[in-house]
Write an enzyme that holds these catalytic residues in place. Sequence first.
Site, PDB file in Angstrom:
ATOM      1  N   PHE A 167      -2.920   9.275   6.585  1.00 49.42           N
ATOM      2  CA  PHE A 167      -3.363   7.802   6.374  1.00 49.42           C
ATOM      3  C   PHE A 167      -4.251   7.834   5.058  1.00 49.42           C
ATOM      4  O   PHE A 167      -4.710   8.960   4.655  1.00 49.42           O
ATOM      5  CB  PHE A 167      -4.438   7.187   7.628  1.00 49.42           C
ATOM      6  CG  PHE A 167      -3.508   6.918   8.884  1.00 49.42           C
ATOM      7  CD1 PHE A 167      -2.544   5.903   8.944  1.00 49.42           C
ATOM      8  CD2 PHE A 167      -3.045   7.714   9.699  1.00 49.42           C
ATOM      9  CE1 PHE A 167      -2.039   5.322   9.805  1.00 49.42           C
ATOM     10  CE2 PHE A 167      -2.302   7.395  10.743  1.00 49.42           C
ATOM     11  CZ  PHE A 167      -1.735   6.229  10.869  1.00 49.42           C
TER      12      PHE A 167
ATOM     13  N   HIS B 128       0.776  -1.026   0.072  1.00 46.34           N
ATOM     14  CA  HIS B 128      -0.176   0.130   0.002  1.00 46.34           C
ATOM     15  C   HIS B 128       0.776   1.336   0.010  1.00 46.34           C
ATOM     16  O   HIS B 128       0.364   2.363  -0.275  1.00 46.34           O
ATOM     17  CB  HIS B 128      -0.728   0.056   1.364  1.00 46.34           C
ATOM     18  CG  HIS B 128      -2.319   0.387   0.985  1.00 46.34           C
ATOM     19  ND1 HIS B 128      -2.897   0.522  -0.411  1.00 46.34           N
ATOM     20  CD2 HIS B 128      -3.282   0.986   1.724  1.00 46.34           C
ATOM     21  CE1 HIS B 128      -4.231   1.043  -0.264  1.00 46.34           C
ATOM     22  NE2 HIS B 128      -4.400   1.194   1.097  1.00 46.34           N
TER      23      HIS B 128
ATOM     24  N   ASN C 246      -9.158   3.751  -2.009  1.00 45.70           N
ATOM     25  CA  ASN C 246      -9.607   4.651  -0.943  1.00 45.70           C
ATOM     26  C   ASN C 246      -8.854   6.031  -1.076  1.00 45.70           C
ATOM     27  O   ASN C 246      -9.661   7.081  -0.804  1.00 45.70           O
ATOM     28  CB  ASN C 246     -10.010   3.973   0.337  1.00 45.70           C
ATOM     29  CG  ASN C 246     -11.041   3.008   0.429  1.00 45.70           C
ATOM     30  OD1 ASN C 246     -12.004   2.982  -0.319  1.00 45.70           O
ATOM     31  ND2 ASN C 246     -10.957   2.105   1.423  1.00 45.70           N
TER      32      ASN C 246
END
EC number: 3.1.1.29
Length: 185
Positions: A64, A19, A112
């Site tokens: 994040f 990620h 996301n």
Amino acid sequence: MYIIVGLGNPGKKYSGTRHNVGFDVIDLLAHRLGITVNKLKHKALYGEARIGGEKVILAKPQTFMNLSGESIREMMQFYKIDPENLIVIYDDIDVKVGSLRIRQSGSAGTHNGMKSTIYQLQTDAFPRIRIGVGRPEFGDLSNYVLGSFTKDEIPLMKESLERATLTVESIVIDGIDKAMNRYNG
């Protein structure tokens, strides 16, 4: 001027994970350009450099992944950057390990961080570099993207990250169309 953003999650816990390949590209590019990405502003670590005479901001949002768009929107507003001068680099499970997909615009897919970015900017019309991290045959997707690459995947990813840095340079110097023709695949 360009803002070049690598998506990832802050903290050592996430370093080296699938990620965080966006962060990895920013680090590699910063090294190539002889700068550090260590200033904190707009909810991001950033550094300034030049590529082919063009000023660039390299950034790693510290919000994040799911809130990355907040940081990107703040930077774009502060520097008065149009979407076509934003380059976002991120992992993509729908692209095989080691492959790149360069696009001028498009949907977020299942990512996301990109959903947040498109929502915050109210447009999907900005260049992006999708770095293939593959998809698990079975098991939890979240654990997969937050996991490390296998021994066999590491050489593929090193080459892919290097190609991604060259792609960024090509977009800035030659434009998105030439970069897509040269580095897609």
